[in-house]
Design an enzyme around this catalytic site. Sequence first.
Site, mmCIF file in Angstrom:
data_model
loop_
_atom_site.group_PDB
_atom_site.id
_atom_site.type_symbol
_atom_site.label_atom_id
_atom_site.label_comp_id
_atom_site.label_asym_id
_atom_site.label_seq_id
_atom_site.Cartn_x
_atom_site.Cartn_y
_atom_site.Cartn_z
ATOM 1 N N HIS A 241 0.824 -1.211 0.000
ATOM 2 C CA HIS A 241 0.000 0.000 0.000
ATOM 3 C C HIS A 241 0.855 1.256 0.000
ATOM 4 O O HIS A 241 0.637 2.173 -0.792
ATOM 5 C CB HIS A 241 -0.930 0.031 1.210
ATOM 6 C CG HIS A 241 -1.512 1.397 1.447
ATOM 7 N ND1 HIS A 241 -2.617 1.856 0.782
ATOM 8 C CD2 HIS A 241 -1.092 2.418 2.238
ATOM 9 C CE1 HIS A 241 -2.864 3.100 1.157
ATOM 10 N NE2 HIS A 241 -1.954 3.469 2.042
ATOM 11 N N HIS B 96 1.461 5.426 -2.424
ATOM 12 C CA HIS B 96 1.932 6.757 -2.042
ATOM 13 C C HIS B 96 3.171 7.253 -2.777
ATOM 14 O O HIS B 96 3.248 8.432 -3.136
ATOM 15 C CB HIS B 96 2.242 6.778 -0.541
ATOM 16 C CG HIS B 96 1.030 6.830 0.335
ATOM 17 N ND1 HIS B 96 0.319 7.982 0.560
ATOM 18 C CD2 HIS B 96 0.414 5.855 1.043
ATOM 19 C CE1 HIS B 96 -0.685 7.726 1.369
ATOM 20 N NE2 HIS B 96 -0.662 6.433 1.670
ATOM 21 N N GLU C 220 -5.227 9.999 0.723
ATOM 22 C CA GLU C 220 -5.650 8.599 0.724
ATOM 23 C C GLU C 220 -6.784 8.307 -0.253
ATOM 24 O O GLU C 220 -6.747 7.319 -0.966
ATOM 25 C CB GLU C 220 -6.073 8.183 2.135
ATOM 26 C CG GLU C 220 -4.926 8.094 3.129
ATOM 27 C CD GLU C 220 -3.960 6.957 2.821
ATOM 28 O OE1 GLU C 220 -4.278 6.080 1.992
ATOM 29 O OE2 GLU C 220 -2.868 6.955 3.417
#
Length: 293
Positions: free
Chosen positions: A148, A153, A194
């Site tokens: 993730h 990111h 997010e």
Amino acid sequence: MSAALDFHSGINQGVAPVTYGQGDRPPRGDYAHARADYTCDQQWERYTAAEHDLYRRLYERQAAQLPGLACEEFIAAVKHLGEPSRIPRFDQLSETLHRRTGWEVVAVPGLIPEEAFFALLAARRFPVTNWIRKPEEFDYVVEPDVFHDLFGHVPLLFDPMFADYMQAYGEGGLKASRLEACERLARLYWYTVEFGLISTPAGLRAYGAGILSSAGELRYSVESPEPQRLGFDLERIMRTRYRIDSYQASYFVIDGFAQLFEATAPDFTPVYRRVAAAGDLEADARLPSDKVY
């Protein structure tokens, strides 16, 4: 779901963090070897062949979904992660990233306290969880893992405007902690970094890491008729609650990354006061002033 997206405090071995996002499962992480700033060694040599293969399968499944759903800036930057056959070495990835935007990647055990998280961002150091999910969590993991954090990111940190926004966010967070306003800033992070959407000439696209690293939410956020998609409004976002264990009821849409950077430029002190006075909103709330997509 970054390494500190749920912002918590009072972390010790065996003590569950307190999170702002609403959910039913406590986060996990081994903090025994964390330094004072909560960074730790990646310990790349400890990843097993099965873990490397799990990363590869996650990467390939997600990369195949990007066209038509992810923003072009992300699609262009994801190649900087290197070949998906192995979990990247953070030190090697940091060399490339630093040359582009002055950022580096540092390992952390998982969720970290808010002030430690803000301080790392302000120093252009992005915290990445050093463990990977279990095979049975292939489709969904509540906590941020290495896939993730890396896939979701890091690519946009190669974009200069977004990279500057992240640093400004960290600097703002250090001030917010002194004003006891971190929950407000947590909501801004959640609904932008997010789970943010961006308006493009080709239509709405995802740029939020929680969306881009999710097999199901990527298509859901852009195409499903179920959630509401609202125009970016700083104070509206800071009032809006969120859940950490389900798809979002609302997504907020920006016009471009410059809009994010401009949103972090003013002094938030009066903003926090206004937001506190206005009161909180549920995740699915609709206001007459909302711009609806």
